[in-house]
Design a protein around this motif. Structure first.
Motif, PDB file in Angstrom:
ATOM      1  N   TYR A 115      21.424   4.380  -8.352  1.00 15.93           N
ATOM      2  CA  TYR A 115      20.260   3.571  -7.965  1.00 15.93           C
ATOM      3  C   TYR A 115      19.297   3.565  -9.140  1.00 15.93           C
ATOM      4  O   TYR A 115      19.295   4.489  -9.965  1.00 15.93           O
ATOM      5  CB  TYR A 115      19.593   4.135  -6.708  1.00 15.93           C
ATOM      6  N   TYR A 116      18.475   2.551  -9.220  1.00 16.55           N
ATOM      7  CA  TYR A 116      17.576   2.400 -10.358  1.00 16.55           C
ATOM      8  C   TYR A 116      16.240   3.103 -10.112  1.00 16.55           C
ATOM      9  O   TYR A 116      15.625   2.923  -9.077  1.00 16.55           O
ATOM     10  CB  TYR A 116      17.331   0.909 -10.649  1.00 16.55           C
ATOM     11  N   VAL A 117      15.828   3.892 -11.057  1.00 22.61           N
ATOM     12  CA  VAL A 117      14.541   4.586 -10.967  1.00 22.61           C
ATOM     13  C   VAL A 117      13.573   3.909 -11.920  1.00 22.61           C
ATOM     14  O   VAL A 117      13.844   3.777 -13.115  1.00 22.61           O
ATOM     15  CB  VAL A 117      14.677   6.081 -11.359  1.00 22.61           C
ATOM     16  N   ARG A 118      12.474   3.451 -11.374  1.00 24.13           N
ATOM     17  CA  ARG A 118      11.478   2.792 -12.209  1.00 24.13           C
ATOM     18  C   ARG A 118      10.624   3.871 -12.884  1.00 24.13           C
ATOM     19  O   ARG A 118      10.080   4.730 -12.208  1.00 24.13           O
ATOM     20  CB  ARG A 118      10.600   1.894 -11.342  1.00 24.13           C
ATOM     21  N   ILE A 119      10.564   3.839 -14.210  1.00 24.95           N
ATOM     22  CA  ILE A 119       9.763   4.850 -14.896  1.00 24.95           C
ATOM     23  C   ILE A 119       8.578   4.199 -15.598  1.00 24.95           C
ATOM     24  O   ILE A 119       8.758   3.216 -16.312  1.00 24.95           O
ATOM     25  CB  ILE A 119      10.575   5.682 -15.921  1.00 24.95           C
ATOM     26  N   PRO A 120       7.407   4.755 -15.388  1.00 21.15           N
ATOM     27  CA  PRO A 120       6.237   4.200 -16.081  1.00 21.15           C
ATOM     28  C   PRO A 120       6.396   4.412 -17.580  1.00 21.15           C
ATOM     29  O   PRO A 120       6.851   5.463 -18.026  1.00 21.15           O
ATOM     30  CB  PRO A 120       5.062   4.999 -15.522  1.00 21.15           C
ATOM     31  N   TYR A 121       6.031   3.418 -18.346  1.00 17.00           N
ATOM     32  CA  TYR A 121       6.173   3.498 -19.794  1.00 17.00           C
ATOM     33  C   TYR A 121       5.130   4.459 -20.361  1.00 17.00           C
ATOM     34  O   TYR A 121       3.930   4.299 -20.142  1.00 17.00           O
ATOM     35  CB  TYR A 121       6.015   2.106 -20.397  1.00 17.00           C
TER      36      TYR A 121
END
Ligand SMILES: [Zn+2]
Length: 165
Positions: free
Chosen positions: A55-61
């Protein structure tokens, strides 16, 4: 028993975890195994070295600060013109500052004193000095960690998943 590189569903490096945590993710069906070290936890279950989340984990830049230390780290303490490795490294402006070159990730590289002096106030092209790689902004501090962990080991299973290594 080593550490495991975790990739996002998009194959980008996400973090580094313990083999235990990686095994849990695999057993729960949350990740797939991409590389293993040839040792077995139990028959049919090799110990992972690289896994990929399903699953895709959104990471803050998170931006990495442009500092001398980080430039040297990115360039693996290696002169980007002659491959010299050592303590005495300087920062070279690829396009000299006097000619409008800025303090940016793309314009600063590690250079030994000899190369820096030899290049002087010229561009690499004018000085006929070729850069080993085109300098870029590192993607994340994880990049540094991967560089550190795989240092001197070109066969390391993590390397092909780290951009720019
Ligand atoms: Zn050099």
């Amino acid at each position: 028993m080593g550490k495991v590189l975790v990739l996002n569903a998009s194959y980008e490096p996400l973090n580094i975890t313990s083999w235990r945590r990686a095994v849990v993710l695999l057993l729960k069906g949350k990740a797939e195994q991409l590389e293993h070290n040839g040792k077995y936890l139990f028959p049919g279950f090799p110990l992972p070295t690289v896994i990929r989340l399903l699953y895709y984990v959104r990471i803050p830049y998170k931006e990495i600060t442009l500092t001398r230390r980080n430039i040297l780290e990115r360039d693996r303490h290696t002169c980007q013109y002659c491959r010299y490795q050592g303590e005495v490294l300087t920062l070279d402006h690829i396009i000299p500052r006097s000619r409008g070159g800025g303090d940016t990730w793309e314009n600063l590289v590690a250079a030994c004193v000899r190369c820096n002096v030899k290049k002087g106030n010229r561009t690499p092209k004018e000085a006929s000095m070729k850069l080993l790689t085109r300098p870029r902004r590192p993607h994340s501090s994880l990049h540094f960690e991967i560089v550190k962990q795989t240092k001197g080991n070109t066969e390391h299973k993590w390397r092909k998943y780290a951009i720019g290594l």
